[in-house]
Design an enzyme around this catalytic site. Structure first.
Site, PDB file in Angstrom:
ATOM      1  N   GLY A  15       0.798  -1.163   0.043  1.00  0.00           N
ATOM      2  CA  GLY A  15       0.026   0.036   0.115  1.00  0.00           C
ATOM      3  C   GLY A  15       0.877   1.111   0.012  1.00  0.00           C
ATOM      4  O   GLY A  15       0.497   2.395  -0.381  1.00  0.00           O
ATOM      5  N   HIS A 266       8.910  -8.103 -22.256  1.00  0.00           N
ATOM      6  CA  HIS A 266       7.962  -7.052 -22.693  1.00  0.00           C
ATOM      7  C   HIS A 266       8.368  -7.022 -24.501  1.00  0.00           C
ATOM      8  O   HIS A 266       7.255  -6.982 -25.239  1.00  0.00           O
ATOM      9  CB  HIS A 266       8.414  -5.669 -22.035  1.00  0.00           C
ATOM     10  N   GLN A 392       4.904   4.626 -25.785  1.00  0.00           N
ATOM     11  CA  GLN A 392       4.732   5.665 -24.694  1.00  0.00           C
ATOM     12  C   GLN A 392       6.132   6.483 -24.925  1.00  0.00           C
ATOM     13  O   GLN A 392       7.051   6.045 -25.323  1.00  0.00           O
ATOM     14  CB  GLN A 392       4.829   5.149 -23.452  1.00  0.00           C
ATOM     15  N   ASP A 418      -0.004  11.858 -39.408  1.00  0.00           N
ATOM     16  CA  ASP A 418       0.355  11.971 -37.690  1.00  0.00           C
ATOM     17  C   ASP A 418      -0.917  11.591 -36.872  1.00  0.00           C
ATOM     18  O   ASP A 418      -1.757  12.332 -37.259  1.00  0.00           O
ATOM     19  CB  ASP A 418       1.152  12.964 -37.323  1.00  0.00           C
ATOM     20  N   ARG A 487      22.725   8.020 -26.235  1.00  0.00           N
ATOM     21  CA  ARG A 487      21.810   7.169 -26.877  1.00  0.00           C
ATOM     22  C   ARG A 487      22.179   5.523 -26.888  1.00  0.00           C
ATOM     23  O   ARG A 487      21.501   4.689 -27.456  1.00  0.00           O
ATOM     24  CB  ARG A 487      21.897   7.457 -28.334  1.00  0.00           C
TER      25      ARG A 487
HETATM   26  C1  BG6 Z   1       9.505  -3.382 -15.693  1.00  0.00           C
HETATM   27  C2  BG6 Z   1      11.036  -3.737 -15.541  1.00  0.00           C
HETATM   28  O1  BG6 Z   1       8.855  -4.742 -16.042  1.00  0.00           O
HETATM   29  O2  BG6 Z   1       8.942  -2.731 -16.703  1.00  0.00           O
HETATM   30  C3  BG6 Z   1      11.451  -2.479 -15.136  1.00  0.00           C
HETATM   31  O3  BG6 Z   1      11.469  -4.569 -14.682  1.00  0.00           O
HETATM   32  C4  BG6 Z   1      11.139  -1.341 -16.168  1.00  0.00           C
HETATM   33  O4  BG6 Z   1      12.904  -2.181 -15.043  1.00  0.00           O
HETATM   34  C5  BG6 Z   1       9.631  -1.281 -16.366  1.00  0.00           C
HETATM   35  O5  BG6 Z   1      11.266   0.028 -15.704  1.00  0.00           O
HETATM   36  C6  BG6 Z   1       9.133  -0.307 -17.603  1.00  0.00           C
HETATM   37  O6  BG6 Z   1       7.668  -0.300 -17.505  1.00  0.00           O
HETATM   38  P1  BG6 Z   1       6.965   0.810 -18.175  1.00  0.00           P
HETATM   39  O7  BG6 Z   1       5.457   0.648 -18.166  1.00  0.00           O
HETATM   40  O8  BG6 Z   1       7.383   1.930 -17.149  1.00  0.00           O
HETATM   41  O9  BG6 Z   1       7.393   1.018 -19.696  1.00  0.00           O
END
Ligand code: BG6
Length: 507
Positions: A15, A266, A392, A418, A487
């Protein structure tokens, strides 16, 4: 469908969703410092996401949210922690009222993660809540915001002691192991207690609006679906950039590295949705069948297709090795670019470059699809078309096209079509990834969760390169250095060009 009488149990509930997430969790769970920051990110999202859903009226009608962790605290303290990260910047009275309501349906119970008696107590508490509010049927959603070291005992205790007569579901988060073998072991142990249908493995990128949009973009537009292959596309980059380093969390990060933290989950998830064939239907199984199929066509990554980096002090910021929690000689990559190949008729020969790094010059996650050159002949120096999907920040899609300069000149110039969401959909609120995923789990929709076989193929692609990086089969490679705030390693541009990417002048 959403069952009205569901309660949500957050295990590892802090929390208190502080910036230094890992410390808080360690403190609250009274566990040895958890293995890495990757496990730590979720709890900071859980309560704001639950509150977001509650505020919008998406939680089940009779919902109650029960926090469980080791730290003993009274309700006042718990509510203080719970609400500390719920945003109400303008002190909007309506939001304040909602926060008060949210507190009323949130209770806390302290207990150990190993002790049967403690879970029996938890169950008693859950039954009391259910008897009072939701007694029609007993449906429970367990959210494990816990370090992996206690995943299994907790999952087992929940199954044995807290399993209700209605629908039971469990949400878990990465890390799901560290390689193929450890992931299989973890998966196997969990399966002894929870079925695949009851298990929701979160990869929060699957809850992001632009990732969810990909199915529509690809399959509801002939303009894209017809040229979505090796005949039209030269190369694809999927990029993740963060402008901050591990800052004090290096000890945790060092065990995992950027590949496990971001690429293997991801970015690979994004890649699979980008490249899979059209599913037979939008059902969770049909979608995931196609994802697995395309992932199976990707051979393990080669050393030669990999570039590793580690940031060093620059711009007044410390280097990775300056972090006291990092071993002084660590070769853990904080940056990685890897090229994947898909051996199927649609994608054969197209390089997919996944790259991710910490301590870079900006925060950005995007997909960049670069089309091939137009055939030579009437035009000279024409830029390539590019379709960019910005995940994002500032969700947007833009397509780089060539157009004639208006006026009497016949010169072609590159422009962008765009679609910036803020402008085009100014009235819509884009949900947070965790809001969207928790709602899916409440509804029992698995489409945006990672299936067991999907996880297994994902590890197959990355395990050999991870073992190589960790020196399991010989000397560990040394990552290239890059300055904090840059970069990435300077070798990155030649690396990308090697795979046919051509930088265009204006974007
Ligand atoms: C997490 C990673 O899964 O995703 C982090 O462990 C990373 O290191 C994060 O910062 C990024 O998530 P987002 O939603 O901020 O792009």
């Amino acid at each position: 469908e959403l069952k009205d009488d569901t309660i949500i149990i957050v295990l590892g509930a802090s929390g208190d969703l502080a910036k230094k997430k890992h410390i808080v969790i360690a403190e609250l769970t009274e566990l040895p410092i958890p293995a890495c920051d990757v496990v730590i990110a979720p709890p900071s999202q859980t309560f704001p996401a639950l509150f977001g859903l509650f505020k919008m009226g998406y939680l089940p009608k009779d919902v109650h949210i029960i926090g469980y962790a080791r730290t003993k605290m009274d309700e006042v303290e718990y509510h203080k922690r719970l609400t500390s990260n719920l945003k109400n910047p303008d002190n909007d009275p309506e939001v304040s009222a909602k926060i008060e309501e949210f507190k009323k349906l949130s209770t806390y119970i302290a207990g150990s993660y190993e002790d049967t008696g403690a879970f029996k107590e938890l169950n008693k508490h859950l039954e009391e809540v259910e008897n009072k509010y939701t007694a029609k049927s007993r449906n429970r959603l367990f959210y494990l915001a816990l370090p992996p070291s206690v995943f299994i005992p907790v999952a087992k205790h929940l199954r044995v002691n807290c399993y209700a007569s209605g629908v039971n579901r469990i949400i878990i988060e990465k890390p799901f192991g560290k390689d193929s073998a450890s992931s299989r072991e973890l998966l196997g142990s969990l399966k002894e207690h929870w079925t695949e249908d009851e298990t929701f493995r979160i990869d929060h990128y699957l809850g992001k609006e632009m990732v969810k949009n990909m199915l529509v973009l690809r399959f509801a537009n002939v303009a894209f679906s017809s040229g979505w292959d090796k005949n039209s596309i030269s190369n694809v980059q999927i990029t993740f950039k963060e402008p901050f380093g591990t800052e004090g969390r290096g000890g945790y990060f060092d065990e995992f590295g950027i590949i496990r933290d971001v690429l293997q989950n991801h970015l690979l998830q994004v890649l699979s949705i980008l490249t899979m064939e059209r599913p037979v239907s939008f059902s969770a199984e049909d979608i995931r069948d196609e994802k697995v199929k395309v992932l199976r066509a990707i051979p393990p990554i080669e050393h030669g297709d990999t570039l590793l980096g580690q940031y060093v002090a620059a711009n007044g910021k410390p280097g990775y090795l300056d972090d006291e929690t990092v071993p002084y000689n660590s070769v853990c990559p904080t940056f990685a670019a890897t090229t994947l190949w898909i051996n199927n008729p649609r994608w054969e020969g197209v390089p997919f470059i996944l790259k991710a790094g910490k301590a870079l010059n900006e925060a950005k996650v995007e997909i960049r699809i670069q089309y091939k050159d137009v055939t030579q002949g009437i035009f000279k120096d024409i830029s390539r078309n590019e379709l960019v999907i910005r995940i994002q920040p500032t969700e947007s899609i833009y397509l780089k096209l060539n157009t004639k300069t208006p006026g009497l000149s016949t010169r072609a110039v590159p422009i962008e079509m765009d679609l910036t969401y803020k402008r085009r959909f100014s009235d819509s609120k884009i949900p947070e990834a965790y809001e969207s995923l928790i709602l899916d789990a409440l509804k029992g929709d698995h489409s945006n969760f990672v299936r067991d076989d999907e996880l297994d193929v994902a590890w197959k692609i990355f395990t050999p390169i991870l073992h190589w990086i960790e020196g399991k089969n010989g000397p560990a490679p040394k990552p290239l250095q890059y300055p904090y705030g840059s970069r990435g390693p300077k070798e990155l541009d030649p690396f990308i060009h090697k795979y046919g990417y051509r930088r265009s002048d204006n974007l």
